[in-house]
Design a protein around this motif. Structure first.
Motif, PDB file in Angstrom:
ATOM      1  N   MET A   1      -2.117   3.075 -19.626  1.00  0.00           N
ATOM      2  CA  MET A   1      -2.445   4.494 -19.663  1.00  0.00           C
ATOM      3  C   MET A   1      -1.172   5.312 -19.510  1.00  0.00           C
ATOM      4  O   MET A   1      -0.242   4.878 -18.849  1.00  0.00           O
ATOM      5  N   PHE A   2      -1.201   6.471 -20.120  1.00  0.00           N
ATOM      6  CA  PHE A   2      -0.111   7.416 -19.915  1.00  0.00           C
ATOM      7  C   PHE A   2      -0.663   8.833 -19.950  1.00  0.00           C
ATOM      8  O   PHE A   2      -1.750   9.079 -20.467  1.00  0.00           O
ATOM      9  N   THR A   3       0.096   9.749 -19.382  1.00  0.00           N
ATOM     10  CA  THR A   3      -0.365  11.117 -19.188  1.00  0.00           C
ATOM     11  C   THR A   3       0.511  12.100 -19.954  1.00  0.00           C
ATOM     12  O   THR A   3       1.725  11.915 -20.055  1.00  0.00           O
ATOM     13  N   VAL A   4      -0.129  13.141 -20.471  1.00  0.00           N
ATOM     14  CA  VAL A   4       0.555  14.188 -21.220  1.00  0.00           C
ATOM     15  C   VAL A   4       0.160  15.540 -20.622  1.00  0.00           C
ATOM     16  O   VAL A   4      -1.033  15.821 -20.463  1.00  0.00           O
ATOM     17  N   ALA A   5       1.148  16.356 -20.288  1.00  0.00           N
ATOM     18  CA  ALA A   5       0.870  17.709 -19.809  1.00  0.00           C
ATOM     19  C   ALA A   5       0.351  18.548 -20.977  1.00  0.00           C
ATOM     20  O   ALA A   5       0.855  18.440 -22.099  1.00  0.00           O
ATOM     21  N   VAL A   6      -0.644  19.370 -20.708  1.00  0.00           N
ATOM     22  CA  VAL A   6      -1.224  20.221 -21.739  1.00  0.00           C
ATOM     23  C   VAL A   6      -0.662  21.629 -21.573  1.00  0.00           C
ATOM     24  O   VAL A   6      -0.812  22.245 -20.513  1.00  0.00           O
ATOM     25  N   THR A  78     -12.937  12.275 -25.402  1.00  0.00           N
ATOM     26  CA  THR A  78     -12.311  12.808 -24.189  1.00  0.00           C
ATOM     27  C   THR A  78     -13.362  13.217 -23.175  1.00  0.00           C
ATOM     28  O   THR A  78     -14.278  13.969 -23.503  1.00  0.00           O
ATOM     29  N   MET A  79     -13.210  12.711 -21.957  1.00  0.00           N
ATOM     30  CA  MET A  79     -14.074  13.105 -20.847  1.00  0.00           C
ATOM     31  C   MET A  79     -13.320  14.059 -19.939  1.00  0.00           C
ATOM     32  O   MET A  79     -12.137  13.867 -19.687  1.00  0.00           O
ATOM     33  N   GLY A  80     -14.015  15.065 -19.446  1.00  0.00           N
ATOM     34  CA  GLY A  80     -13.433  15.969 -18.467  1.00  0.00           C
ATOM     35  C   GLY A  80     -13.570  15.389 -17.073  1.00  0.00           C
ATOM     36  O   GLY A  80     -14.592  14.790 -16.733  1.00  0.00           O
ATOM     37  N   ARG A  81     -12.535  15.538 -16.278  1.00  0.00           N
ATOM     38  CA  ARG A  81     -12.544  15.027 -14.910  1.00  0.00           C
ATOM     39  C   ARG A  81     -11.845  16.029 -13.992  1.00  0.00           C
ATOM     40  O   ARG A  81     -11.121  16.910 -14.442  1.00  0.00           O
ATOM     41  N   THR A  82     -12.038  15.824 -12.704  1.00  0.00           N
ATOM     42  CA  THR A  82     -11.328  16.625 -11.701  1.00  0.00           C
ATOM     43  C   THR A  82     -10.492  15.720 -10.812  1.00  0.00           C
ATOM     44  O   THR A  82     -10.046  16.131  -9.743  1.00  0.00           O
ATOM     45  N   THR A  83     -10.277  14.488 -11.253  1.00  0.00           N
ATOM     46  CA  THR A  83      -9.455  13.518 -10.528  1.00  0.00           C
ATOM     47  C   THR A  83      -8.533  12.823 -11.524  1.00  0.00           C
ATOM     48  O   THR A  83      -8.756  12.875 -12.734  1.00  0.00           O
ATOM     49  N   HIS A  84      -7.522  12.165 -10.996  1.00  0.00           N
ATOM     50  CA  HIS A  84      -6.670  11.339 -11.844  1.00  0.00           C
ATOM     51  C   HIS A  84      -7.442  10.097 -12.251  1.00  0.00           C
ATOM     52  O   HIS A  84      -8.254   9.568 -11.487  1.00  0.00           O
ATOM     53  N   VAL A  85      -7.202   9.631 -13.454  1.00  0.00           N
ATOM     54  CA  VAL A  85      -7.894   8.460 -13.990  1.00  0.00           C
ATOM     55  C   VAL A  85      -7.369   7.193 -13.331  1.00  0.00           C
ATOM     56  O   VAL A  85      -6.170   7.072 -13.066  1.00  0.00           O
ATOM     57  N   LYS A  86      -8.268   6.272 -13.094  1.00  0.00           N
ATOM     58  CA  LYS A  86      -7.911   4.972 -12.530  1.00  0.00           C
ATOM     59  C   LYS A  86      -8.326   3.877 -13.500  1.00  0.00           C
ATOM     60  O   LYS A  86      -9.238   4.074 -14.310  1.00  0.00           O
ATOM     61  N   PRO A  87      -7.661   2.718 -13.420  1.00  0.00           N
ATOM     62  CA  PRO A  87      -7.983   1.634 -14.355  1.00  0.00           C
ATOM     63  C   PRO A  87      -9.446   1.186 -14.321  1.00  0.00           C
ATOM     64  O   PRO A  87      -9.971   0.725 -15.329  1.00  0.00           O
ATOM     65  N   SER A 109      -8.962  11.179 -20.967  1.00  0.00           N
ATOM     66  CA  SER A 109      -9.554  11.970 -19.896  1.00  0.00           C
ATOM     67  C   SER A 109      -8.710  13.222 -19.727  1.00  0.00           C
ATOM     68  O   SER A 109      -7.485  13.159 -19.783  1.00  0.00           O
ATOM     69  N   TYR A 110      -9.396  14.342 -19.526  1.00  0.00           N
ATOM     70  CA  TYR A 110      -8.720  15.617 -19.310  1.00  0.00           C
ATOM     71  C   TYR A 110      -8.953  16.045 -17.869  1.00  0.00           C
ATOM     72  O   TYR A 110     -10.086  16.284 -17.457  1.00  0.00           O
ATOM     73  N   HIS A 111      -7.863  16.127 -17.105  1.00  0.00           N
ATOM     74  CA  HIS A 111      -7.919  16.604 -15.716  1.00  0.00           C
ATOM     75  C   HIS A 111      -7.897  18.125 -15.790  1.00  0.00           C
ATOM     76  O   HIS A 111      -6.853  18.734 -16.075  1.00  0.00           O
ATOM     77  N   LYS A 112      -9.055  18.740 -15.542  1.00  0.00           N
ATOM     78  CA  LYS A 112      -9.223  20.179 -15.734  1.00  0.00           C
ATOM     79  C   LYS A 112      -8.352  21.020 -14.813  1.00  0.00           C
ATOM     80  O   LYS A 112      -7.858  22.069 -15.210  1.00  0.00           O
ATOM     81  N   ARG A 113      -8.159  20.566 -13.600  1.00  0.00           N
ATOM     82  CA  ARG A 113      -7.375  21.357 -12.635  1.00  0.00           C
ATOM     83  C   ARG A 113      -5.876  21.228 -12.881  1.00  0.00           C
ATOM     84  O   ARG A 113      -5.139  22.201 -12.783  1.00  0.00           O
ATOM     85  N   LYS A 114      -5.424  20.017 -13.175  1.00  0.00           N
ATOM     86  CA  LYS A 114      -3.984  19.771 -13.357  1.00  0.00           C
ATOM     87  C   LYS A 114      -3.531  20.010 -14.795  1.00  0.00           C
ATOM     88  O   LYS A 114      -2.326  20.004 -15.071  1.00  0.00           O
TER      89      LYS A 114
END
Length: 179
Positions: A1-6, A78-87, A109-114
């Motif tokens: 997994m990797f993360t991209v700032a929106v 894409t699922m919306g979440r309010t937490t960081h994704v875990k494996p 996954s989209y972290h709505k707050r971050k």
């Protein structure tokens, strides 16, 4: 997994699309505006990674194909979440979308707050069919944090551990180009 700032500009673009376009064209379970926004954000982030232009909504319904890479049709889920994704997290997929015919699914996954999108991994449609789990409408599902929800439609689930793992965009691109 990797993360991209929106970027805020991408979020604004997606919000403006929803003011003039309805991205839910199924016979039921079309998603709320917030759910549609989450999906469009995930799609736009992935398209941006591949150097493609932002969606305009002018071409109408996409029939489950968000982008084409190396002659492979791809649907970004894409699922919306309010937490960081875990494996050990799970991705949901509505059964009524199963008739679409993409070659590949990219799950995000989209972290709505971050305001970050996590590319959880990808899978071919054939492998997805073999690995997914089915839950009929009305099933009670329990999340990792022990909270529950009742499925509002027939649902498939697939865990992040069952997806092809990607460490970064180059890894994702290389794996898709090897197909």
């Amino acid at each position: 997994m990797f993360t991209v700032a929106v970027k805020n500009s991408l979020i604004s673009h997606c919000e403006s699309l929803l003011e003039t376009h309805n991205f839910g064209h199924r016979y039921t379970a079309n998603g709320t505006k917030e759910q549609q926004l989450t999906g469009i954000i995930g799609q736009c982030v992935v398209m941006s990674l591949f150097g493609l232009e932002k969606i305009t909504g002018n071409s109408g319904f996409d029939n489950g194909v968000d982008l084409i890479v190396n002659n492979k049709t791809i649907d970004v889920k894409t699922m919306g979440r309010t937490t960081h994704v875990k494996p050990n997290y799970t991705n949901n997929f509505l059964k009524l979308q199963d008739y679409f015919k993409p070659d590949i699914y990219i799950f995000c996954s989209y972290h709505k707050r971050k305001k970050i999108v996590t590319i959880c991994g990808w899978i071919t449609k054939q492998a997805f069919i073999k690995k997914r789990r089915f839950y009929p409408k009305g099933s009670i599902r329990t999340r990792n944090d022990k909270t529950t929800f009742k499925t509002f439609a027939d649902l498939y689930e697939i865990d992040n551990k069952d997806l092809n793992d990607v460490k970064n965009f180059n890894d994702l691109k290389t794996q898709i180009y090897r197909l």
